[in-house]
Design a protein around this motif. Structure first.
Motif, mmCIF file in Angstrom:
data_model
loop_
_atom_site.group_PDB
_atom_site.id
_atom_site.type_symbol
_atom_site.label_atom_id
_atom_site.label_comp_id
_atom_site.label_asym_id
_atom_site.label_seq_id
_atom_site.Cartn_x
_atom_site.Cartn_y
_atom_site.Cartn_z
ATOM 1 N N LEU A 39 54.530 29.988 24.200
ATOM 2 C CA LEU A 39 54.649 31.260 23.481
ATOM 3 C C LEU A 39 54.136 32.429 24.304
ATOM 4 O O LEU A 39 54.736 33.511 24.302
ATOM 5 N N VAL A 40 53.004 32.240 24.981
ATOM 6 C CA VAL A 40 52.368 33.329 25.751
ATOM 7 C C VAL A 40 51.989 32.792 27.132
ATOM 8 O O VAL A 40 50.819 32.542 27.407
ATOM 9 N N PRO A 41 52.960 32.638 28.030
ATOM 10 C CA PRO A 41 52.683 32.007 29.325
ATOM 11 C C PRO A 41 52.136 32.948 30.387
ATOM 12 O O PRO A 41 51.782 32.492 31.477
ATOM 13 N N TYR A 43 49.958 35.434 32.761
ATOM 14 C CA TYR A 43 48.599 35.363 33.280
ATOM 15 C C TYR A 43 47.665 36.233 32.444
ATOM 16 O O TYR A 43 47.986 37.365 32.125
ATOM 17 N N ARG A 44 46.506 35.673 32.076
ATOM 18 C CA ARG A 44 45.485 36.343 31.271
ATOM 19 C C ARG A 44 45.972 36.646 29.851
ATOM 20 O O ARG A 44 45.457 37.556 29.197
ATOM 21 N N ASP A 45 46.951 35.923 29.385
ATOM 22 C CA ASP A 45 47.352 36.045 27.983
ATOM 23 C C ASP A 45 46.550 35.026 27.168
ATOM 24 O O ASP A 45 45.611 34.410 27.662
ATOM 25 N N TRP A 46 46.934 34.808 25.916
ATOM 26 C CA TRP A 46 46.124 33.984 25.030
ATOM 27 C C TRP A 46 46.004 32.542 25.496
ATOM 28 O O TRP A 46 44.967 31.901 25.289
ATOM 29 N N ALA A 47 47.031 32.001 26.128
ATOM 30 C CA ALA A 47 46.944 30.623 26.623
ATOM 31 C C ALA A 47 45.853 30.501 27.673
ATOM 32 O O ALA A 47 45.051 29.560 27.650
ATOM 33 N N ASP A 48 45.806 31.454 28.612
ATOM 34 C CA ASP A 48 44.754 31.444 29.626
ATOM 35 C C ASP A 48 43.383 31.661 29.001
ATOM 36 O O ASP A 48 42.397 31.024 29.394
ATOM 37 N N PHE A 49 43.308 32.568 28.032
ATOM 38 C CA PHE A 49 42.021 32.861 27.393
ATOM 39 C C PHE A 49 41.451 31.612 26.726
ATOM 40 O O PHE A 49 40.272 31.283 26.904
ATOM 41 N N VAL A 50 42.288 30.900 25.984
ATOM 42 C CA VAL A 50 41.823 29.690 25.300
ATOM 43 C C VAL A 50 41.454 28.611 26.315
ATOM 44 O O VAL A 50 40.461 27.887 26.136
ATOM 45 N N LEU A 51 42.223 28.501 27.393
ATOM 46 C CA LEU A 51 41.923 27.507 28.421
ATOM 47 C C LEU A 51 40.565 27.782 29.063
ATOM 48 O O LEU A 51 39.724 26.882 29.190
ATOM 49 N N TRP A 52 40.344 29.025 29.475
ATOM 50 C CA TRP A 52 39.075 29.380 30.116
ATOM 51 C C TRP A 52 37.907 29.246 29.140
ATOM 52 O O TRP A 52 36.819 28.823 29.511
ATOM 53 N N LEU A 53 38.149 29.626 27.886
ATOM 54 C CA LEU A 53 37.099 29.501 26.884
ATOM 55 C C LEU A 53 36.712 28.042 26.676
ATOM 56 O O LEU A 53 35.526 27.724 26.473
ATOM 57 N N SER A 54 37.688 27.147 26.734
ATOM 58 C CA SER A 54 37.405 25.718 26.565
ATOM 59 C C SER A 54 36.468 25.218 27.658
ATOM 60 O O SER A 54 35.483 24.520 27.384
ATOM 61 N N GLU A 103 56.599 27.479 35.122
ATOM 62 C CA GLU A 103 55.302 28.154 35.093
ATOM 63 C C GLU A 103 55.371 29.437 34.271
ATOM 64 O O GLU A 103 54.476 29.730 33.472
ATOM 65 N N HIS A 104 56.410 30.225 34.475
ATOM 66 C CA HIS A 104 56.501 31.532 33.817
ATOM 67 C C HIS A 104 57.153 31.471 32.443
ATOM 68 O O HIS A 104 56.930 32.370 31.625
ATOM 69 N N ALA A 105 57.962 30.462 32.182
ATOM 70 C CA ALA A 105 58.613 30.346 30.874
ATOM 71 C C ALA A 105 58.868 28.878 30.569
ATOM 72 O O ALA A 105 60.013 28.404 30.622
ATOM 73 N N PRO A 106 57.814 28.114 30.247
ATOM 74 C CA PRO A 106 58.007 26.675 30.018
ATOM 75 C C PRO A 106 58.857 26.366 28.799
ATOM 76 O O PRO A 106 59.714 25.490 28.835
#
Length: 225
Positions: A39-41, A43-54, A103-106
């Protein structure tokens, strides 16, 4: 009680201490990525935020409950063997799609979801290997370790704005791409460390002036279990 005093009272520590602990810790990380990254692939979008937060949460838990780090150390040989295996698992993925496109649009396609699972697994295994190697072989305790532990959080907070300011100046220079990259990396690192040293000196001077102790270290420099 005694478990809290020993730093082993977190649920995440109990999970990590089990036979499938590292896999169970990975499950919510990859599940979130399988939902968010198509949905949000970006860089620094919500997917990255949740990954880094984990990773941030697990890192804090490893400091608060030593069983998390102990679990990583016990299984460091397994994760080391997985390190070359996970990249090999990438080969079937690229047969069904373009690597850059995935990578950019899975997307919610078999190839896209397989790619998201693979990239998340690769990051998880690499993190486990790095932590295991560091905790096993980098056990020396130099004199500056205590000070460096206190400076981890200030450095983390300051390095990004400092890098932005340095890059704003360096990017306009007439030099090659890699030269600029090296200059930004070097100057931003030196500048951030210098600011941290200045802040530490100011805090020391103020504590002496008002006869108050400096704030305690945010991340204690403890020996590995």
């Amino acid at each position: 009680g005694a478990r809290r005093a020993a730093g082993s009272d977190l649920r995440i520590g109990t999970i990590a201490d089990g036979p499938w602990g590292l896999i169970l810790l990975f499950v919510p990380i990859v599940a979130a990525q399988l939902i968010l990254r198509p949905l949000v692939p970006d860089y620094r979008d919500w997917a990255d935020f949740v990954l880094w937060l984990s990773y941030f949460v697990i890192g804090i838990a490893a400091m608060a409950d030593r069983r998390v780090l102990s679990a990583i150390l016990r299984r460091r040989r397994v994760t080391l063997w997985l390190l070359p295996i996970v990249p090999i698992a990438y080969l079937p993925v690229v047969l069904f799609g373009s690597p850059l496109g995935l990578e950019h649009a899975p997307g919610f396609t078999p190839a896209g979801l397989a790619y998201v699972a693979w990239r998340t697994a690769l990051g998880w295994v690499m993190a486990l290997v790095l932590v295991g190697v560091a905790a096993t072989y980098f056990t020396a305790r130099p004199r500056f370790l205590g000070w460096a532990s206190e400076m981890v959080l200030p450095f983390y907070v300051l390095h990004h704005p400092v890098t932005v300011v340095v890059a704003a100046v360096v990017v306009g220079l007439s030099a090659g791409l890699w030269v600029k990259f090296g200059m930004i990396l070097l100057l931003a690192g030196i500048t951030t460390v210098a600011i941290c040293v200045g802040l530490d000196m100011a805090a020391t001077a103020l504590s002496r002036r008002f006869r108050r102790s400096k704030p305690a270290s945010v991340i204690p420099a403890e020996a590995p279990p």
